[in-house]
Scaffold this active site. Sequence first.
Site, mmCIF file in Angstrom:
data_model
loop_
_atom_site.group_PDB
_atom_site.id
_atom_site.type_symbol
_atom_site.label_atom_id
_atom_site.label_comp_id
_atom_site.label_asym_id
_atom_site.label_seq_id
_atom_site.Cartn_x
_atom_site.Cartn_y
_atom_site.Cartn_z
ATOM 1 N N GLU A 90 37.430 -26.400 41.413
ATOM 2 C CA GLU A 90 36.846 -25.101 41.687
ATOM 3 C C GLU A 90 36.249 -24.519 40.422
ATOM 4 O OE1 GLU A 90 39.552 -23.845 45.490
ATOM 5 O OE2 GLU A 90 40.233 -23.188 43.545
ATOM 6 N N CYS A 103 33.597 -19.572 35.029
ATOM 7 C CA CYS A 103 34.934 -20.063 34.723
ATOM 8 C C CYS A 103 34.990 -21.496 35.248
ATOM 9 C CB CYS A 103 35.966 -19.170 35.413
ATOM 10 S SG CYS A 103 37.643 -19.764 35.229
ATOM 11 N N CYS A 110 46.372 -30.294 37.208
ATOM 12 C CA CYS A 110 46.797 -30.032 35.826
ATOM 13 C C CYS A 110 48.126 -30.714 35.582
ATOM 14 C CB CYS A 110 46.940 -28.525 35.600
ATOM 15 S SG CYS A 110 47.202 -28.085 33.861
ATOM 16 N N CYS A 114 53.123 -24.701 34.200
ATOM 17 C CA CYS A 114 53.338 -23.263 34.118
ATOM 18 C C CYS A 114 53.755 -22.767 35.510
ATOM 19 C CB CYS A 114 52.066 -22.550 33.674
ATOM 20 S SG CYS A 114 51.385 -23.229 32.153
ATOM 21 N N CYS A 117 51.361 -20.529 37.789
ATOM 22 C CA CYS A 117 49.975 -20.948 38.028
ATOM 23 C C CYS A 117 49.880 -21.874 39.238
ATOM 24 C CB CYS A 117 49.433 -21.658 36.796
ATOM 25 S SG CYS A 117 47.739 -22.229 36.999
ATOM 26 N N CYS A 335 42.394 -15.773 37.979
ATOM 27 C CA CYS A 335 43.174 -16.617 37.058
ATOM 28 C C CYS A 335 44.415 -17.161 37.734
ATOM 29 C CB CYS A 335 43.691 -15.797 35.878
ATOM 30 S SG CYS A 335 42.476 -15.397 34.673
HETATM 31 N N1 SAH Z 1 45.171 -24.486 30.859
HETATM 32 C C1 SAH Z 1 44.436 -23.480 30.197
HETATM 33 C C2 SAH Z 1 43.309 -22.857 31.018
HETATM 34 C C3 SAH Z 1 43.559 -22.517 32.472
HETATM 35 S S1 SAH Z 1 44.493 -21.099 32.871
HETATM 36 C C4 SAH Z 1 45.354 -22.400 29.669
HETATM 37 O O1 SAH Z 1 46.539 -22.453 29.965
HETATM 38 O O2 SAH Z 1 44.909 -21.542 28.927
HETATM 39 C C5 SAH Z 1 43.593 -19.686 32.439
HETATM 40 C C6 SAH Z 1 44.473 -18.470 32.165
HETATM 41 O O3 SAH Z 1 45.061 -17.962 33.369
HETATM 42 C C7 SAH Z 1 45.638 -18.785 31.245
HETATM 43 O O4 SAH Z 1 45.791 -17.779 30.290
HETATM 44 C C8 SAH Z 1 46.822 -18.784 32.206
HETATM 45 O O5 SAH Z 1 48.018 -18.549 31.536
HETATM 46 C C9 SAH Z 1 46.431 -17.699 33.147
HETATM 47 N N2 SAH Z 1 47.130 -17.732 34.443
HETATM 48 C C10 SAH Z 1 47.671 -18.789 35.059
HETATM 49 N N3 SAH Z 1 48.192 -18.409 36.250
HETATM 50 C C11 SAH Z 1 47.964 -17.090 36.368
HETATM 51 C C12 SAH Z 1 48.233 -16.142 37.388
HETATM 52 N N4 SAH Z 1 48.833 -16.489 38.522
HETATM 53 N N5 SAH Z 1 47.835 -14.876 37.170
HETATM 54 C C13 SAH Z 1 47.194 -14.514 36.049
HETATM 55 N N6 SAH Z 1 46.913 -15.375 35.067
HETATM 56 C C14 SAH Z 1 47.284 -16.646 35.215
#
Ligand code: SAH
Length: 344
Positions: A90, A103, A110, A114, A117, A335
Site C-alpha cells: 500500500e 507515504c 515487515c 512492533c 503496528c 500510520c
Molecule cells: N518501519 C519504519 C517505517 C514504517 S512505520 C519505522 O518503524 O519507522 C511509520 C511510523 O508509524 C513509525 O513511526 C511507526 O512507529 C508508526 N506507527 C506504527 N503503527 C502505528 C499506529 N498504529 N499508530 C500510529 N503510528 C504508528
Amino acid sequence: MRDIRALSLDELKDFFAEIGEKPFRAKQVYDWLWSKNLHSIDEMTNLSKDLRDKLSQYFTINPAAADFTQKSTDGTMKNAVKLHDGLTVESVLIPTETRTTACVSSQVGCSLNCEFCATAKLKRMRNLEVAEIVDQVALIDRQSKEYFDRPLSNIVFMGMGEPMMNYKNVVEAIRKITKPEGLGMSPRRITVSTSGIPKMIKMLADEDLKVKLALSLHSAIEETRNEIMPFSEKFPLHEIMDSLKYWYQKTGNIVTFEYCVWGGINDNDEHIKALIKYCRQVPSKVNLIQYNPIGEGKFDHRSIESEEKYVRELTKAGITVMVRRSRGADIDAACGQLANKTSD
Ligand code: SAH
C-alpha cells in the site's frame, strides 16, 4: 521473462553490444525507463520498430500499478499496489493545503514486530525491488497532478516495511527518484523512517544522500521499548544514540523522533524525563503521532492530557515538538494501519 528494469545501465550497454546495437541506444532505453517511468517497450518512440520488437523478445516490464484506490474524507488516498507476483503493498497520498506527500512502502509486510503496528501482523514476504519503489512514487506524482493540480512535493518511507532492512534497494530508489532528469525530487523532501538499526543508520549517513531521518522511538526507557517493539532488544538505545550522533555529524541534518503517547504505557513523568534526556543528546525534534487503533486493546487508551503534558514539558526543556494529526484513518491509511485491508 526478465524485467528490463533489473538491468543496470552498464548491463544494458553490454546487451546492446551483444545484439550488435550502438551503446547510446542503451542510454535511450534507460531514460525511458527511469526518467520517464515508461511501462511499455512499444512506446519507446525513438527506437526503430525492429529494435522494439527485438527487445520485447528478451524482456518485459512489470509495472507496479494501483489495483484499487480508496479516498478518505480528508482527501488522503490509499493505493493498493499490485506487484508482478500477485502480492500487494500500500502507498498513500497525503494532501495538505500546500503539499502532497507520498507515504511509500519498502517491503511486502515487515519482519519487525512492533505490537502497535498492523503491518507487523503480516510478516515479511519479500523486499520491494527498486522499480517497485519508484513506481509507487511516480503513481502518486501522477495522482497529485490529476487530483490536486500540482506535482508530488514530499516522500516519506513510512509505509509498509522497514526501509533499513531493504537498504540497497531503498538507497538506489532514492538515487533514481532524485535524479534531475527523472522525477527530480529534492532529497531534502524525502524522509527515511526507521525503527532504529544502528549499523544501517551509520551506513545511510555515509551515502551522502541528503535525505532526512526519522526514528520511531515511542519510549526512551529500554524496558518499555523492548516490550512494545520486541526486536529492539538487539539494538540498545545507547547504540541507536551513537548512530544518531554519527548521522548528525556526517549529514548536519537533525533527527526527528516519532512518538505515540499511550495511556498506561508511557504516559508518566518518568517517560517524559527519559525522552527529554534522550533527545538532548543530539540535535533533534519530536513528532507526537496520534495512535491509530489496530484492534490491540492495550494501546487504545489515548490520553489527551498526557499528550499536552508531553508538549508542555518538552517545550519547557527547549525541545521542538509537533503534534501530528492522523490522516486517512477512515480508510485504514494512517500510520501503522497498512495491512492490505480494502474493506471491512
Ligand atoms: N518501519 C519504519 C517505517 C514504517 S512505520 C519505522 O518503524 O519507522 C511509520 C511510523 O508509524 C513509525 O513511526 C511507526 O512507529 C508508526 N506507527 C506504527 N503503527 C502505528 C499506529 N498504529 N499508530 C500510529 N503510528 C504508528
